[in-house]
Design an enzyme around this catalytic site. Structure first.
Site, PDB file in Angstrom:
ATOM      1  CB  SER A 143     -35.099 -12.241 -56.574  1.00 17.54           C
ATOM      2  OG  SER A 143     -35.815 -11.015 -56.638  1.00 17.54           O
ATOM      3  CE1 TYR A 156     -40.323 -12.104 -55.127  1.00 17.26           C
ATOM      4  CE2 TYR A 156     -39.324 -10.545 -56.662  1.00 17.26           C
ATOM      5  CZ  TYR A 156     -39.287 -11.742 -55.966  1.00 17.26           C
ATOM      6  OH  TYR A 156     -38.188 -12.556 -56.084  1.00 17.26           O
TER       7      TYR A 156
END
Length: 248
Positions: A143, A156
């Site tokens: 991402s 994350y």
């Protein structure tokens, strides 16, 4: 340089739903034989059935990708039943976008296990055979967190930046030996990811239109066919990365 997908053997992790399932269908539609890997055996079996009903070829292997032992078992089964993959797509991932104080140590470890350590273990298992053949394409799916940071997602972001570092370093080891490495950076994708990681969507930007899973799969296919070292979708993130690099 381009790569022909038809006739290739392609392994997709996290294939039971979302981006992984869409990518598996897209690969099969291009004529690849697809290996489906995920934890949900029932969903994999249904996807394999759907692909074969549409004229494709699919082989499903249930595997907990957070376990190195399970990955080794999966790898041995793949080698025995269908052979060495030509294409490996490390797509499996997890991670809640939460402030550090709301992220448990167990959750932080799980985010390292998936995607980073799973991608490392899957790649490491098959890599000697790819190097011996002097061919193969490894795709790591990540991402924008691999290139930028924002509040309330520290664990994350750290895990995704580990995946980028692995991809960049791996490329320096293997590209001259015939194995290509792509990092595919996808923005927000409308998938079951958000259901499995509650609390994350609230911290995601609403300014950029989300991708569909089919659009995400198309980006992964493009990275393979066009031999892209890095592919970013949607394209607006390329400008964001550049601006952040200039002014950081």
């Amino acid at each position: 340089m381009t790569m022909e997908i038809a006739g290739k053997l392609a392994l997709v992790t996290g294939a039971s739903s979302g981006i992984g399932a869409a990518t598996a269908r897209a690969l099969a539609g291009k004529g690849a034989r697809v290996i489906l890997v995920a934890r949900s055996g029932d969903k994999l079996a249904q996807l394999a059935q759907d692909i074969e009903a549409a004229g494709g070829s699919a082989f499903a292997v249930e595997c907990d990708l957070s376990s190195s032992d399970e990955i080794s078992r999966m790898g041995e089964q793949v080698l025995e039943k269908v052979g060495t993959p030509d294409i490996i797509i490390n797509n499996a991932g997890s991670g809640r976008w939460l402030p550090t104080v709301e992220t448990t140590p167990q959750e932080a470890r799980q985010m390292i296990e998936l995607p980073y350590l799973a991608a490392f273990d899957v790649t490491r298992f098959f890599l000697p055979r790819l190097l011996a053949a002097r061919s193969g394409h490894i795709v790591n799916v990540t991402s924008p967190a691999s290139y930028m940071v924002w509040p309330n997602a520290a664990a994350y972001i750290a895990a995704r930046q580990a995946l980028k570092g692995f991809s960049d370093a791996l490329r320096t080891e293997v590209e001259a030996k015939g194995v290509f490495v792509s990092l595919v950076v996808l923005g927000v994708v409308e998938s079951s990811y958000w259901e499995h990681n509650p609390g994350s969507r609230e911290h995601a930007s609403k300014a950029i239109r989300p991708l569909t899973t089919d659009q995400a799969a198309a980006a992964i296919i493009k990275a393979i066919e066009r031999r892209k070292r890095r592919l970013v979708s949607p394209a607006i993130f390329r400008a964001i990365f550049l601006l952040r690099a200039l002014f950081s």
